[in-house]
Design a protein around this motif. Structure first.
Motif, mmCIF file in Angstrom:
data_model
loop_
_atom_site.group_PDB
_atom_site.id
_atom_site.type_symbol
_atom_site.label_atom_id
_atom_site.label_comp_id
_atom_site.label_asym_id
_atom_site.label_seq_id
_atom_site.Cartn_x
_atom_site.Cartn_y
_atom_site.Cartn_z
ATOM 1 N N SER A 134 0.557 4.947 -8.584
ATOM 2 C CA SER A 134 -0.640 4.412 -7.961
ATOM 3 C C SER A 134 -0.332 3.947 -6.545
ATOM 4 N N GLU A 135 -1.261 4.201 -5.650
ATOM 5 C CA GLU A 135 -1.118 3.706 -4.285
ATOM 6 C C GLU A 135 -1.576 2.254 -4.231
ATOM 7 N N VAL A 136 -0.888 1.474 -3.442
ATOM 8 C CA VAL A 136 -1.346 0.133 -3.114
ATOM 9 C C VAL A 136 -1.966 0.256 -1.723
ATOM 10 N N ILE A 137 -3.259 -0.013 -1.645
ATOM 11 C CA ILE A 137 -4.017 0.172 -0.409
ATOM 12 C C ILE A 137 -3.907 -1.093 0.447
ATOM 13 N N ALA A 138 -3.789 -0.907 1.748
ATOM 14 C CA ALA A 138 -3.726 -2.069 2.646
ATOM 15 C C ALA A 138 -5.023 -2.859 2.527
ATOM 16 N N ILE A 139 -4.897 -4.096 2.150
ATOM 17 C CA ILE A 139 -6.046 -4.980 1.925
ATOM 18 C C ILE A 139 -6.612 -5.484 3.265
ATOM 19 N N VAL A 140 -5.743 -5.523 4.284
ATOM 20 C CA VAL A 140 -6.126 -5.900 5.649
ATOM 21 C C VAL A 140 -5.290 -5.070 6.625
ATOM 22 N N SER A 141 -5.718 -5.036 7.864
ATOM 23 C CA SER A 141 -4.949 -4.374 8.921
ATOM 24 C C SER A 141 -3.946 -5.353 9.514
ATOM 25 N N GLY A 142 -2.824 -4.800 9.988
ATOM 26 C CA GLY A 142 -1.837 -5.656 10.631
ATOM 27 C C GLY A 142 -0.471 -5.003 10.641
ATOM 28 N N THR A 143 0.530 -5.789 11.005
ATOM 29 C CA THR A 143 1.908 -5.315 11.103
ATOM 30 C C THR A 143 2.743 -5.987 10.026
ATOM 31 N N VAL A 144 3.465 -5.181 9.267
ATOM 32 C CA VAL A 144 4.303 -5.703 8.189
ATOM 33 C C VAL A 144 5.431 -6.549 8.792
ATOM 34 N N THR A 145 5.571 -7.766 8.293
ATOM 35 C CA THR A 145 6.672 -8.619 8.732
ATOM 36 C C THR A 145 7.837 -8.580 7.753
ATOM 37 N N GLU A 146 7.541 -8.192 6.501
ATOM 38 C CA GLU A 146 8.595 -8.158 5.483
ATOM 39 C C GLU A 146 8.087 -7.391 4.273
ATOM 40 N N GLY A 147 8.943 -6.539 3.725
ATOM 41 C CA GLY A 147 8.676 -5.908 2.432
ATOM 42 C C GLY A 147 9.536 -6.597 1.393
ATOM 43 N N ASN A 148 9.030 -6.704 0.180
ATOM 44 C CA ASN A 148 9.781 -7.375 -0.880
ATOM 45 C C ASN A 148 10.814 -6.415 -1.460
ATOM 46 N N GLU A 149 12.028 -6.449 -0.889
ATOM 47 C CA GLU A 149 13.095 -5.524 -1.284
ATOM 48 C C GLU A 149 13.534 -5.735 -2.733
ATOM 49 N N GLU A 150 13.297 -6.921 -3.263
ATOM 50 C CA GLU A 150 13.707 -7.200 -4.640
ATOM 51 C C GLU A 150 13.020 -6.252 -5.628
ATOM 52 N N LEU A 151 11.823 -5.773 -5.275
ATOM 53 C CA LEU A 151 11.093 -4.896 -6.191
ATOM 54 C C LEU A 151 11.762 -3.533 -6.335
ATOM 55 N N ALA A 152 12.504 -3.103 -5.327
ATOM 56 C CA ALA A 152 13.238 -1.835 -5.434
ATOM 57 C C ALA A 152 14.289 -1.921 -6.540
ATOM 58 N N ASP A 153 14.962 -3.069 -6.618
ATOM 59 C CA ASP A 153 16.007 -3.267 -7.612
ATOM 60 C C ASP A 153 15.452 -3.719 -8.962
ATOM 61 N N ASN A 154 14.303 -4.355 -8.937
ATOM 62 C CA ASN A 154 13.762 -4.959 -10.147
ATOM 63 C C ASN A 154 12.249 -4.718 -10.234
#
Length: 125
Positions: A63-83
């Motif tokens: 499933s795609e997670v759609i951008a809920i608002v416009s803007g510039t990403v300041t951080e992705g939650n890297e923990e989700l890649a591992d867990n």
């Protein structure tokens, strides 16, 4: 938590100043089932509201997670890649997907508050 807003795509955003933290709702993770993979956006990636921002895959579907608002990403939650299963256990807390610097805070006006979202999912049956 009173500043949390929700989209019809079953995402939530908590806003602190001009930074929003975005994730998917418990309802969304329940629909997905066991999450096995999450891809979050890169830092400094520009997002337009309505575009794909992240991907979440479960044993049932991708499933795609759609951008809920416009803007510039300041951080992705890297923990989700591992867990990735963290999405199932903590969808509306530790399993946030990304943080975004809002480019147009008025977009938040299109979102539902918690009571509105609960009514919306009740209608989904």
């Amino acid at each position: 938590m009173s500043n949390r807003k929700f989209s019809e795509d079953h995402e939530w955003i908590d806003v602190d100043g001009d930074i929003g933290t975005v994730g998917i709702t418990n309802f969304a993770q329940e629909q997905l089932g066991d999450v096995v993979f999450v891809e979050v956006p890169e830092e400094d990636q520009d997002l337009e509201k309505g575009e794909e921002a992240a991907v979440v895959e479960s044993v049932k579907a991708a499933s795609e997670v759609i951008a809920i608002v416009s803007g510039t990403v300041t951080e992705g939650n890297e923990e989700l890649a591992d867990n990735p299963s963290l999405v199932n256990s903590a969808a509306e807390s530790d399993a946030w997907f990304y943080k975004v610097k809002l480019s147009d805070p008025s977009e938040l006006d299109d979102l539902m508050d918690e009571a509105g979202y609960k009514a919306f999912i009740a209608e989904q049956g």
